[in-house]
Write an enzyme that holds these catalytic residues in place. Structure first.
Site, PDB file in Angstrom:
ATOM      1  N   TYR A  88      -3.951  -7.890  -3.589  1.00  0.00           N
ATOM      2  CA  TYR A  88      -3.846  -6.613  -4.321  1.00  0.00           C
ATOM      3  C   TYR A  88      -2.632  -6.632  -5.255  1.00  0.00           C
ATOM      4  O   TYR A  88      -2.753  -6.419  -6.466  1.00  0.00           O
ATOM      5  CB  TYR A  88      -3.746  -5.435  -3.346  1.00  0.00           C
ATOM      6  N   THR A  93       2.439  -0.354  -9.440  1.00  0.00           N
ATOM      7  CA  THR A  93       2.990  -0.157  -8.100  1.00  0.00           C
ATOM      8  C   THR A  93       4.304  -0.907  -7.926  1.00  0.00           C
ATOM      9  O   THR A  93       4.534  -1.934  -8.583  1.00  0.00           O
ATOM     10  CB  THR A  93       1.961  -0.648  -7.061  1.00  0.00           C
ATOM     11  N   ASP A  94       5.118  -0.445  -7.007  1.00  0.00           N
ATOM     12  CA  ASP A  94       6.359  -1.168  -6.682  1.00  0.00           C
ATOM     13  C   ASP A  94       6.073  -2.487  -5.970  1.00  0.00           C
ATOM     14  O   ASP A  94       6.946  -3.349  -5.873  1.00  0.00           O
ATOM     15  CB  ASP A  94       7.305  -0.296  -5.841  1.00  0.00           C
ATOM     16  N   GLU A  95       4.837  -2.651  -5.484  1.00  0.00           N
ATOM     17  CA  GLU A  95       4.512  -3.866  -4.721  1.00  0.00           C
ATOM     18  C   GLU A  95       4.554  -5.119  -5.580  1.00  0.00           C
ATOM     19  O   GLU A  95       4.578  -6.229  -5.048  1.00  0.00           O
ATOM     20  CB  GLU A  95       3.138  -3.733  -4.069  1.00  0.00           C
ATOM     21  N   TYR A 129      -5.368   4.541 -14.233  1.00  0.00           N
ATOM     22  CA  TYR A 129      -5.163   4.553 -12.780  1.00  0.00           C
ATOM     23  C   TYR A 129      -6.187   3.686 -12.043  1.00  0.00           C
ATOM     24  O   TYR A 129      -5.933   3.295 -10.900  1.00  0.00           O
ATOM     25  CB  TYR A 129      -5.323   5.975 -12.217  1.00  0.00           C
ATOM     26  N   LYS A 146      -2.238  -6.571  -9.437  1.00  0.00           N
ATOM     27  CA  LYS A 146      -1.517  -5.513 -10.161  1.00  0.00           C
ATOM     28  C   LYS A 146      -0.410  -6.152 -11.014  1.00  0.00           C
ATOM     29  O   LYS A 146      -0.198  -5.763 -12.159  1.00  0.00           O
ATOM     30  CB  LYS A 146      -0.908  -4.491  -9.193  1.00  0.00           C
ATOM     31  N   GLU A 202      -8.805  -1.376  -7.638  1.00  0.00           N
ATOM     32  CA  GLU A 202      -9.003  -1.600  -6.209  1.00  0.00           C
ATOM     33  C   GLU A 202      -7.594  -1.514  -5.640  1.00  0.00           C
ATOM     34  O   GLU A 202      -6.692  -2.224  -6.095  1.00  0.00           O
ATOM     35  CB  GLU A 202      -9.632  -2.971  -5.951  1.00  0.00           C
ATOM     36  N   ILE A 241      -4.844   9.331  -6.582  1.00  0.00           N
ATOM     37  CA  ILE A 241      -3.728   9.710  -7.460  1.00  0.00           C
ATOM     38  C   ILE A 241      -4.244  10.177  -8.817  1.00  0.00           C
ATOM     39  O   ILE A 241      -3.701  11.119  -9.413  1.00  0.00           O
ATOM     40  CB  ILE A 241      -2.743   8.533  -7.629  1.00  0.00           C
TER      41      ILE A 241
HETATM   42  P1  NAD Z   1      -7.871   4.927  -5.082  1.00  0.00           P
HETATM   43  O1  NAD Z   1      -8.441   3.692  -4.473  1.00  0.00           O
HETATM   44  O2  NAD Z   1      -7.789   6.171  -4.280  1.00  0.00           O
HETATM   45  O3  NAD Z   1      -8.698   5.292  -6.410  1.00  0.00           O
HETATM   46  C1  NAD Z   1      -9.101   4.313  -7.326  1.00  0.00           C
HETATM   47  C2  NAD Z   1     -10.132   4.934  -8.262  1.00  0.00           C
HETATM   48  O4  NAD Z   1     -10.508   3.947  -9.246  1.00  0.00           O
HETATM   49  C3  NAD Z   1     -11.428   5.382  -7.552  1.00  0.00           C
HETATM   50  O5  NAD Z   1     -11.836   6.650  -8.018  1.00  0.00           O
HETATM   51  C4  NAD Z   1     -12.441   4.305  -7.958  1.00  0.00           C
HETATM   52  O6  NAD Z   1     -13.773   4.789  -8.003  1.00  0.00           O
HETATM   53  C5  NAD Z   1     -11.938   3.921  -9.338  1.00  0.00           C
HETATM   54  N1  NAD Z   1     -12.348   2.563  -9.722  1.00  0.00           N
HETATM   55  C6  NAD Z   1     -12.219   1.430  -8.977  1.00  0.00           C
HETATM   56  N2  NAD Z   1     -12.731   0.385  -9.665  1.00  0.00           N
HETATM   57  C7  NAD Z   1     -13.152   0.867 -10.870  1.00  0.00           C
HETATM   58  C8  NAD Z   1     -13.741   0.277 -12.022  1.00  0.00           C
HETATM   59  N3  NAD Z   1     -14.001  -1.039 -12.068  1.00  0.00           N
HETATM   60  N4  NAD Z   1     -14.029   1.072 -13.070  1.00  0.00           N
HETATM   61  C9  NAD Z   1     -13.780   2.403 -13.038  1.00  0.00           C
HETATM   62  N5  NAD Z   1     -13.232   3.013 -11.976  1.00  0.00           N
HETATM   63  C10 NAD Z   1     -12.920   2.259 -10.903  1.00  0.00           C
HETATM   64  O7  NAD Z   1      -6.438   4.497  -5.640  1.00  0.00           O
HETATM   65  P2  NAD Z   1      -5.087   5.331  -5.722  1.00  0.00           P
HETATM   66  O8  NAD Z   1      -4.349   5.174  -4.460  1.00  0.00           O
HETATM   67  O9  NAD Z   1      -5.381   6.671  -6.270  1.00  0.00           O
HETATM   68  O10 NAD Z   1      -4.303   4.472  -6.827  1.00  0.00           O
HETATM   69  C11 NAD Z   1      -4.469   4.751  -8.217  1.00  0.00           C
HETATM   70  C12 NAD Z   1      -3.564   3.833  -9.017  1.00  0.00           C
HETATM   71  O11 NAD Z   1      -2.208   4.044  -8.653  1.00  0.00           O
HETATM   72  C13 NAD Z   1      -3.828   2.341  -8.801  1.00  0.00           C
HETATM   73  O12 NAD Z   1      -3.701   1.684 -10.040  1.00  0.00           O
HETATM   74  C14 NAD Z   1      -2.742   1.902  -7.832  1.00  0.00           C
HETATM   75  O13 NAD Z   1      -2.435   0.545  -8.002  1.00  0.00           O
HETATM   76  C15 NAD Z   1      -1.615   2.806  -8.283  1.00  0.00           C
HETATM   77  N6  NAD Z   1      -0.603   3.103  -7.253  1.00  0.00           N
HETATM   78  C16 NAD Z   1      -0.976   3.611  -6.042  1.00  0.00           C
HETATM   79  C17 NAD Z   1      -0.018   3.960  -5.098  1.00  0.00           C
HETATM   80  C18 NAD Z   1      -0.397   4.567  -3.751  1.00  0.00           C
HETATM   81  O14 NAD Z   1       0.484   4.848  -2.952  1.00  0.00           O
HETATM   82  N7  NAD Z   1      -1.669   4.820  -3.459  1.00  0.00           N
HETATM   83  C19 NAD Z   1       1.334   3.769  -5.400  1.00  0.00           C
HETATM   84  C20 NAD Z   1       1.682   3.222  -6.641  1.00  0.00           C
HETATM   85  C21 NAD Z   1       0.711   2.916  -7.567  1.00  0.00           C
HETATM   86  O1  TDX Z   2      -3.455   2.004  10.204  1.00  0.00           O
HETATM   87  C1  TDX Z   2      -2.449   1.597   9.618  1.00  0.00           C
HETATM   88  N1  TDX Z   2      -1.300   1.366  10.313  1.00  0.00           N
HETATM   89  C2  TDX Z   2      -0.150   0.934   9.743  1.00  0.00           C
HETATM   90  O2  TDX Z   2       0.866   0.753  10.435  1.00  0.00           O
HETATM   91  C3  TDX Z   2      -2.419   1.380   8.179  1.00  0.00           C
HETATM   92  C4  TDX Z   2      -3.664   1.616   7.354  1.00  0.00           C
HETATM   93  C5  TDX Z   2      -1.244   0.964   7.595  1.00  0.00           C
HETATM   94  N2  TDX Z   2      -0.139   0.733   8.350  1.00  0.00           N
HETATM   95  C6  TDX Z   2       1.124   0.350   7.677  1.00  0.00           C
HETATM   96  C7  TDX Z   2       1.041  -0.742   6.644  1.00  0.00           C
HETATM   97  C8  TDX Z   2       2.120  -0.347   5.649  1.00  0.00           C
HETATM   98  O3  TDX Z   2       3.375  -0.846   6.066  1.00  0.00           O
HETATM   99  O4  TDX Z   2       1.548   1.520   6.963  1.00  0.00           O
HETATM  100  C9  TDX Z   2       2.157   1.168   5.704  1.00  0.00           C
HETATM  101  C10 TDX Z   2       1.393   1.845   4.587  1.00  0.00           C
HETATM  102  O5  TDX Z   2       0.113   1.219   4.503  1.00  0.00           O
HETATM  103  P1  TDX Z   2      -0.957   1.585   3.360  1.00  0.00           P
HETATM  104  O6  TDX Z   2      -1.246   3.042   3.409  1.00  0.00           O
HETATM  105  O7  TDX Z   2      -2.081   0.626   3.470  1.00  0.00           O
HETATM  106  O8  TDX Z   2      -0.093   1.371   2.022  1.00  0.00           O
HETATM  107  P2  TDX Z   2       0.647   0.071   1.393  1.00  0.00           P
HETATM  108  O9  TDX Z   2       0.048  -1.190   1.846  1.00  0.00           O
HETATM  109  O10 TDX Z   2       2.114   0.283   1.575  1.00  0.00           O
HETATM  110  O11 TDX Z   2       0.236   0.286  -0.166  1.00  0.00           O
HETATM  111  C11 TDX Z   2       0.202   1.606  -0.761  1.00  0.00           C
HETATM  112  O12 TDX Z   2       1.335   1.838  -1.549  1.00  0.00           O
HETATM  113  C12 TDX Z   2       1.459   1.085  -2.730  1.00  0.00           C
HETATM  114  C13 TDX Z   2      -1.059   1.792  -1.589  1.00  0.00           C
HETATM  115  O13 TDX Z   2      -2.203   1.566  -0.783  1.00  0.00           O
HETATM  116  C14 TDX Z   2      -1.043   0.870  -2.787  1.00  0.00           C
HETATM  117  O14 TDX Z   2      -2.175   1.121  -3.606  1.00  0.00           O
HETATM  118  C15 TDX Z   2       0.211   1.122  -3.575  1.00  0.00           C
HETATM  119  O15 TDX Z   2       0.316   0.200  -4.622  1.00  0.00           O
END
Ligand code: NAD
Ligand code: TDX
Length: 342
Positions: free
Chosen positions: A158, A122-124, A79, A162, A82, A13
């Site tokens: 996780y 995150t909404d989590e 952003y 957060k 972990e 992101i």
């Molecule tokens: P991601 O795991 O793809 O990326 C995380 C990045 O942070 C990576 O580039 C990693 O190298 C870096 N990082 C990790 N630890 C670090 C540290 N100690 N110092 C510096 N850099 C570090 O994650 P993402 O899915 O892009 O999520 C980004 C942010 O958005 C997170 O804070 C997550 O909680 C939030 N978020 C994600 C989602 C989702 O659907 N993926 C939804 C809502 C909120």
């Molecule tokens: O192989 C799979 N099969 C499956 O059914 C995986 C990897 C996941 N799932 C399910 C679990 C969840 O209900 O799919 C849904 C989405 O899973 P993830 O992609 O792991 O996302 P989720 O756990 O919902 O969390 C994501 O959204 C909120 C991001 O990873 C978080 O960083 C963010 O905060």
């Protein structure tokens, strides 16, 4: 505002946000601070102008480095995290270290130098909602969604780290006058998402000849938003949001996992039932749903990429066109999942 730091800007992101800033605000200089963990990838920033984007490889918990960078910037957009629930169940420590200590380190530096801080969450943190099908048809709770007033109730290591980081920010606003805003967004999808996550895992499974994997019955609901819409929302909050406020970001994209896996299979020319049910996630949240009225009404934000089907078509195309971006990691990711029966 001329200079911003984007932590985690080499991740999914964060890198999409950096592309968004470069494309829409060429006057802003971006310093990406990223540790390049397994989830960070320099390739996500390839092609961006070197006079506008600089990558500093480092840890957000490195107080000396963070202090030096923060005093030279106008704002920090945080952003880095972990981010994967399944990993947090196997080994919570990096989540505590990066999500809590890392955030603490950033807000201390922002407090010291009086720097604007935006916290991406995150909404989590709110836990989960009941499935609609488990509610009486017109009974209490039907249609309920998360708002900024929903009590925190995180389920996993996780989401609890957060939540902890959000609470640190709220306390720093109240006690120290930190110039901070917080956003809590729903599930993102789009290019550059790590293949451990649900949607890219299934797309790359199909492309690799591996059977897609659905946890449990697949009734769990996620509220999908395209990562470009997350970026525009964060930009709106950073530039127009009220200090101390929390904004929820979502685009009314609720789908259950079974529907999503079937849609991916259909769009990739496979039979809709060509997936297998695997071991469910421990503590698996049932349903997330965001009420983004505050963000829309107060800051005039609207999502643009709300056609989930066409967004998935583009995402499938991206993983098909960029196999060198993910291929080398696929075997390891799948063998780790297999050890957990997933
Ligand atoms: P991601 O795991 O793809 O990326 C995380 C990045 O942070 C990576 O580039 C990693 O190298 C870096 N990082 C990790 N630890 C670090 C540290 N100690 N110092 C510096 N850099 C570090 O994650 P993402 O899915 O892009 O999520 C980004 C942010 O958005 C997170 O804070 C997550 O909680 C939030 N978020 C994600 C989602 C989702 O659907 N993926 C939804 C809502 C909120
Ligand atoms: O192989 C799979 N099969 C499956 O059914 C995986 C990897 C996941 N799932 C399910 C679990 C969840 O209900 O799919 C849904 C989405 O899973 P993830 O992609 O792991 O996302 P989720 O756990 O919902 O969390 C994501 O959204 C909120 C991001 O990873 C978080 O960083 C963010 O905060």
């Amino acid at each position: 505002m001329k200079k911003i730091i984007v932590t985690g800007g080499a991740g999914f992101i964060g890198s999409n946000f950096v592309h968004y800033v470069v494309n829409n605000h060429p006057e802003i200089h971006v310093t990406v601070l990223d540790k390049l963990t397994y989830a960070g990838n320099k390739e996500n920033l390839v092609g961006l102008p070197s006079n506008q984007v600089k990558l500093v490889v480092g840890d957000i918990a490195d107080a000396e480095l963070v202090d030096k960078l923060v005093q030279e910037t106008d704002a920090v957009v945080h952003y880095a995290a972990e981010s994967h629930n399944d990993n947090s169940l196997n080994d919570p420590f990096p989540f505590v270290q990066t999500n809590i200590i890392g955030t603490y380190t950033l807000i201390e530096a922002c407090r010291k130098h009086n720097i604007r801080y935006h916290h991406v969450s995150t909404d989590e943190v709110y836990g989960d909602l009941p499935l609609r099908e488990d509610l009486p048809e017109y009974g209490e709770g039907v249609g309920e969604k998360f708002t900024a007033e929903t009590p925190y109730n995180p389920s996993s290591p996780y989401s609890s780290t957060k939540a902890g980081s959000d609470l640190l920010v709220k306390a720093w606003v109240r006690s120290f006058g930190l110039k901070a805003t917080i956003s809590n967004c729903s599930n993102n999808y789009g290019p550059y998402q790590h293949i451990e996550k649900f949607i890219p895992r299934q797309i790359t499974n199909v492309l690799s000849g591996i059977t897609p994997k659905l946890y449990g019955e697949g009734k769990n609901v996620r509220d999908w938003i395209h990562t470009n819409d997350h970026s525009s929302a964060v930009w709106a909050i950073l530039t127009k949001g009220r200090i101390g406020e929390t904004y929820l970001i979502g685009a009314d994209g609720e789908e259950d996992n079974k529907t999503v896996i079937e849609l991916i299979l259909e769009l990739m020319g496979q039979s809709k039932d060509a997936y297998e049910h695997v071991q469910d996630r421990s503590g698996h949240d049932l349903r997330y749903a965001i009420d983004s009225t505050k963000l829309r009404e107060e800051l005039g934000w609207e999502p643009e990429f709300t056609d989930f089907r066409s967004g998935l078509v583009d995402t499938i195309q991206w993983y098909t066109d960029n196999q060198e971006w993910w291929k080398s990691e696929k075997e390891l990711i799948e063998s780790n999942y297999a050890k957990q029966g997933q």
